[in-house]
Motif scaffolding. Structure first.
Motif, PDB file in Angstrom:
ATOM      1  N   HIS A 162      31.494  18.272  38.780  1.00  0.00           N
ATOM      2  CA  HIS A 162      31.167  18.774  40.112  1.00  0.00           C
ATOM      3  C   HIS A 162      31.040  20.297  40.103  1.00  0.00           C
ATOM      4  O   HIS A 162      31.417  20.967  39.143  1.00  0.00           O
ATOM      5  N   SER A 206      27.280  28.292  50.246  1.00  0.00           N
ATOM      6  CA  SER A 206      26.183  27.500  49.698  1.00  0.00           C
ATOM      7  C   SER A 206      25.124  28.455  49.169  1.00  0.00           C
ATOM      8  O   SER A 206      25.101  29.634  49.525  1.00  0.00           O
ATOM      9  N   GLY A 244      24.315  18.363  43.613  1.00  0.00           N
ATOM     10  CA  GLY A 244      24.292  17.902  44.997  1.00  0.00           C
ATOM     11  C   GLY A 244      23.261  16.814  45.190  1.00  0.00           C
ATOM     12  O   GLY A 244      22.927  16.076  44.257  1.00  0.00           O
ATOM     13  N   GLU A 245      22.735  16.737  46.396  1.00  0.00           N
ATOM     14  CA  GLU A 245      21.825  15.644  46.740  1.00  0.00           C
ATOM     15  C   GLU A 245      20.403  15.826  46.239  1.00  0.00           C
ATOM     16  O   GLU A 245      19.730  14.850  45.933  1.00  0.00           O
ATOM     17  N   VAL A 259      23.004  23.833  47.332  1.00  0.00           N
ATOM     18  CA  VAL A 259      24.122  23.509  46.442  1.00  0.00           C
ATOM     19  C   VAL A 259      25.379  24.126  47.040  1.00  0.00           C
ATOM     20  O   VAL A 259      25.368  25.291  47.445  1.00  0.00           O
ATOM     21  N   ARG A 260      26.446  23.321  47.078  1.00  0.00           N
ATOM     22  CA  ARG A 260      27.717  23.760  47.659  1.00  0.00           C
ATOM     23  C   ARG A 260      28.875  23.419  46.722  1.00  0.00           C
ATOM     24  O   ARG A 260      28.789  22.457  45.955  1.00  0.00           O
ATOM     25  N   ASP A 273      29.966  19.693  45.396  1.00  0.00           N
ATOM     26  CA  ASP A 273      28.829  18.802  45.131  1.00  0.00           C
ATOM     27  C   ASP A 273      28.972  18.152  43.754  1.00  0.00           C
ATOM     28  O   ASP A 273      29.408  18.799  42.801  1.00  0.00           O
TER      29      ASP A 273
END
Length: 183
Positions: free
Chosen positions: A7, A26, A109-110, A162-163, A166
């Motif tokens: 992560h 972020s 992240g996503e 991006v955080r 994530d």
């Protein structure tokens, strides 16, 4: 926050060419350019030392990643280094970044995807940040080969936010792996 081995620990960016980068809540990655608002974002070389010799070369150093485990190891040796301290944009945990081959893709992240281009070849500015730190990050092994530990460089394939927390998913390239070299 994601619980798991792979992560994002921290993200950082700076709009000026300074050695360290402040951490942020972020960052936004932009495909083909890098971190939005970061001094090193761009399709062509943005690092000042490299612009003097190859200003029209593609920017293979759009996003700099370091593993948190390295920062902890350095702190244990007496070098207090926090995320963003070595100028990295993304600090990860649970990934052997240095052991991945060229072309590895990391989904952060996503949405965001970066592709590894090589190892960071650090400069002597590191000693200005913490005296003697360069020897901790670049040295020769028993066979005389140069070992670089200062993280990896990448390009942005797919943009996104991006955080910290994530997840990071790894996709290895097809074919025979090629070890990362300094870029």
């Amino acid at each position: 926050m994601t619980i798991g081995p792979a992560h994002v620990v921290a993200v950082a960016r700076d709009d000026a060419h300074r050695f360290t980068k402040p951490t942020r809540d972020s960052i936004r990655l932009i495909a083909g350019l890098g971190v939005e608002g970061d001094a090193h974002a761009g399709a062509l070389v943005q690092h000042r030392s490299r612009q003097r010799t190859g200003a029209t070369a593609p920017n293979l150093r759009q996003v700099h990643l370091i593993h948190a485990e390295l920062l902890e190891e350095l702190t244990g040796r007496g070098y207090d280094v926090a995320p963003g301290g070595l100028g990295e944009n993304v600090t990860t945990r649970g990934i052997d970044l240095l052991g991945l081959p060229v072309g590895t893709r990391l989904r952060l992240g996503e949405e965001a995807v970066v592709e590894l281009t090589g190892l960071r070849n650090p400069c002597t500015q590191i000693n200005g940040y913490r005296e003697g730190l360069m020897k901790q990050l670049v040295h020769r092994d028993a066979s005389g080969e140069v070992v670089r530990l200062a993280g990896v460089m990448s390009i942005v394939v797919t943009g996104g936010v991006v955080r910290p927390g994530d997840p990071v998913d790894i996709t290895l390239p097809a074919g025979a792996p090629h070890p990362l070299q300094a870029v």
